[in-house]
Design an enzyme around this catalytic site. Sequence first.
Site, mmCIF file in Angstrom:
data_model
loop_
_atom_site.group_PDB
_atom_site.id
_atom_site.type_symbol
_atom_site.label_atom_id
_atom_site.label_comp_id
_atom_site.label_asym_id
_atom_site.label_seq_id
_atom_site.Cartn_x
_atom_site.Cartn_y
_atom_site.Cartn_z
ATOM 1 N N GLY A 75 -31.883 -44.282 13.539
ATOM 2 C CA GLY A 75 -32.798 -43.812 12.503
ATOM 3 C C GLY A 75 -34.174 -44.356 12.805
ATOM 4 O O GLY A 75 -34.390 -44.976 13.855
ATOM 5 N N CYS A 119 -37.420 -48.251 22.813
ATOM 6 C CA CYS A 119 -37.133 -49.506 22.079
ATOM 7 C C CYS A 119 -36.528 -50.583 22.977
ATOM 8 O O CYS A 119 -36.345 -51.716 22.531
ATOM 9 C CB CYS A 119 -36.205 -49.241 20.907
ATOM 10 N N TYR A 148 -30.945 -52.277 18.098
ATOM 11 C CA TYR A 148 -30.882 -50.890 18.608
ATOM 12 C C TYR A 148 -31.353 -50.866 20.069
ATOM 13 O O TYR A 148 -30.728 -50.251 20.937
ATOM 14 C CB TYR A 148 -31.764 -50.008 17.721
ATOM 15 N N GLU A 190 -35.402 -41.045 8.668
ATOM 16 C CA GLU A 190 -36.466 -40.264 9.296
ATOM 17 C C GLU A 190 -37.460 -41.178 10.009
ATOM 18 O O GLU A 190 -37.650 -42.312 9.640
ATOM 19 C CB GLU A 190 -37.195 -39.390 8.256
ATOM 20 N N LYS A 199 -44.498 -37.028 3.188
ATOM 21 C CA LYS A 199 -45.344 -37.655 2.160
ATOM 22 C C LYS A 199 -46.554 -36.781 1.859
ATOM 23 O O LYS A 199 -46.936 -36.597 0.713
ATOM 24 C CB LYS A 199 -45.780 -39.055 2.622
ATOM 25 N N ARG A 282 -47.338 -49.029 21.152
ATOM 26 C CA ARG A 282 -46.396 -48.478 22.139
ATOM 27 C C ARG A 282 -46.936 -47.141 22.614
ATOM 28 O O ARG A 282 -47.420 -46.338 21.818
ATOM 29 C CB ARG A 282 -45.010 -48.299 21.532
#
Length: 323
Positions: A75, A119, A148, A190, A199, A282
């Site tokens: 996620g 990641c 993760y 999300e 949003k 990143r």
Amino acid sequence: MTKVLVNGAGGFIGGHLVKRLKSEGFWVRVVDIKPHEFSVIPADEFIVGDLREPQVVKDAVSGIEEVYQLAADMGGAGYIFTGDHDANVMHNSATINLNTLEFGVKAGVKKFFYSSSACIYPEYNQLDPDNPKCSEESAYPAAPDSEYGWEKLFSERLYFSYMRNHGVAVRVARFHNIFGPEGTWTGGREKAPAAVCRKVAEAPDGTHIEIWGDGKQTRSFLYIDECVEAVRRLMQSDFAGPVNIGSEEMVTINRLAEMAMQIAGKKLELKHIPGPTGVRGRNSDNRLIREKLQWSPSEPLSAGLEKTYHWINAQVEKARQTA
Ligand code: NAD
């Protein structure tokens, strides 16, 4: 007709990948623990099953030549950086990868694609938002900032071990924030582009939206069609990877929100609140993929964001009408 298996095609990237594979003429079997939420997946066979279960995987790999392994317990920041799901993330995703390789090799699968992640990159190289380092060789000494990321790194190594010891072909990609329509847009799993679009779509003009952290953290985002194109190129090449599949168009999260507002034609205040944000900076480093696969994204972020915003806006409208 080459017979392929796509693990995790009830999800975002897998769902899009199946459409592409079908358009190229493959025979496609799919396994996911759930049906696809937003789309009818044009697979030849859709098995609803849990890839942690050995028997499910044995049935799934039977008669298959190539596997695309995209299933993972994953996620966005709200799921993987809170620490609340760490044991599940590591156990579930590692078990899926262990099963896929062990039973896949025994069943005679010739080639595996594995979706790793940005990641895996060490936190110490991503402290400066303007100058993150994510070249492939910088993965070691390893220091991902989430469990993760550690599981992804372990599984990368698992795929390369099977390649060395069992003579199968593997292709490993490190995805950097893939986004687009027909992905998770609400519910807590999300990722940033979907969350920001939701949003903005939900907020009445002239009000505000909440952004986790100061919004100065940087990321790049790759549109789903570009990702699928790069995956197919990697599978067809003789390069095993690991290789970044991402965009080099780095933006702050504040800038991402402004882009979504512009698309929506709304003026909204950004209210910064505490929340899980991940590393400070990143960006994909595409030097290796340009060299090996002659691939770069073909469209700017704004083009993909526009398509994604309109799809999420339609979901928000649908949800309003059924509420
Ligand atoms: P997703 O969550 O939409 O899809 C993953 C799918 O795996 C889901 O449909 C889920 O139901 C399935 N799954 C999970 N556990 C399962 C189990 N035990 N048995 C069967 N199915 C199971 O995620 P996505 O965005 O499509 O990502 C696909 C892959 O790419 C994942 O491995 C993810 O870690 C990796 N990745 C994605 C991104 C990104 O930006 N989306 C970035 C880096 C890496």
